[in-house]
Motif scaffolding. Structure first.
Motif, PDB file in Angstrom:
ATOM      1  N   ILE A 176       0.865  -1.191   0.000  1.00 20.79           N
ATOM      2  CA  ILE A 176       0.000   0.000   0.000  1.00 20.79           C
ATOM      3  C   ILE A 176       0.891   1.227   0.000  1.00 20.79           C
ATOM      4  CG2 ILE A 176      -1.957  -1.124   1.156  1.00 20.79           C
ATOM      5  CD1 ILE A 176      -0.988   0.076   3.779  1.00 20.79           C
ATOM      6  N   SER A 177       0.296   2.395  -0.162  1.00 19.77           N
ATOM      7  CA  SER A 177       1.088   3.619  -0.209  1.00 19.77           C
ATOM      8  C   SER A 177       1.457   4.082   1.206  1.00 19.77           C
ATOM      9  CB  SER A 177       0.295   4.728  -0.913  1.00 19.77           C
ATOM     10  OG  SER A 177      -0.828   5.098  -0.135  1.00 19.77           O
ATOM     11  N   ILE A 178       2.531   4.853   1.254  1.00 15.39           N
ATOM     12  CA  ILE A 178       2.954   5.425   2.541  1.00 15.39           C
ATOM     13  C   ILE A 178       1.865   6.347   3.082  1.00 15.39           C
ATOM     14  CG2 ILE A 178       4.652   6.903   3.674  1.00 15.39           C
ATOM     15  CD1 ILE A 178       6.735   5.914   1.711  1.00 15.39           C
ATOM     16  N   LYS A 179       1.161   7.056   2.154  1.00 21.29           N
ATOM     17  CA  LYS A 179       0.074   7.950   2.558  1.00 21.29           C
ATOM     18  C   LYS A 179      -1.024   7.178   3.280  1.00 21.29           C
ATOM     19  CE  LYS A 179      -2.387  11.738   2.656  1.00 21.29           C
ATOM     20  NZ  LYS A 179      -2.050  12.850   3.561  1.00 21.29           N
ATOM     21  N   THR A 180      -1.341   5.979   2.784  1.00 20.93           N
ATOM     22  CA  THR A 180      -2.365   5.145   3.420  1.00 20.93           C
ATOM     23  C   THR A 180      -1.929   4.740   4.830  1.00 20.93           C
ATOM     24  OG1 THR A 180      -3.102   4.277   1.281  1.00 20.93           O
ATOM     25  CG2 THR A 180      -3.697   3.001   3.238  1.00 20.93           C
TER      26      THR A 180
END
Length: 202
Positions: A176-180
């Protein structure tokens, strides 16, 4: 319990018939200066009980009074060549006993205060038990709150807390993304603060 230094028994209150006359004491002390131990013993034997009585009126302890008189006579023999008598040897003896007694009282008071200060810093068993119970209860609330998190949110939080993983590492492992990861961690922390705040404030 020593509140203050007690009233000191004046020298004249000691029974005069139990103490040698000043002239005799002065004469005997002159012999002591010249290393006459028999004169020292005579002074000791004839004045010991009276001086113990005098010291006991100050320190309120027969055992301590005897120690004080013993110390004074030990120092008398040890320093016999250095002692300077300004009035009479009788006055010197009484003053020495009085000063030694007061020093003992001050030392006892200081030691007692030090003990009280040390005791004040030691938590009582009841306090320790209460704190242990409080943290156990708080930890239980935290774990229960974690179990109430959404699955992905809980997984990310536990990976960060228990495995000490960085956001980038978590993102790579979960694909998953770091933002998530950042968003989910924010939600987890907000939820946990809200869940345990009643316990902390109570």
């Amino acid at each position: 319990m020593i509140q203050s230094l007690p009233t000191i028994l004046p020298p004249q209150a000691i029974q005069p018939h139990r103490i040698l006359q000043s002239d005799n004491l002065d004469e005997l002390f002159q012999r002591v200066i010249n290393d006459d131990y028999s004169s020292f013993e005579k002074i000791f034997k004839n004045n010991y009980k009276s001086l113990c009585t005098y010291a006991c009126h100050v320190v309120k302890s027969h055992e301590l009074a005897e120690e004080i008189v013993d110390d004074v006579f030990c120092n008398l023999w040890k320093n016999r060549k250095k002692i300077q008598i300004t009035s009479s040897f009788r006055a010197y003896l009484l003053t020495s006993i009085r000063n030694k007694s007061l020093d003992c009282l001050r030392k006892m008071k200081h030691e007692k205060n030090a003990m009280l200060e040390s005791a004040a810093t030691v938590p009582c068993k009841q306090s320790i038990a209460y704190e242990t119970l409080f943290y156990e209860e708080l930890n239980g609330r935290i774990e229960a709150a974690i179990q109430g998190l959404p699955r992905q949110c809980r997984t990310i939080f536990l990976m960060s807390r228990d495995q000490d993983l960085k956001y980038k590492e978590i993102a790579e492992l979960l694909n998953i993304s770091i933002k998530t990861v950042d968003t989910q961690m924010g939600r987890a922390l907000k939820y946990l603060r809200k869940s345990i705040s009643p316990a902390v404030s109570s």
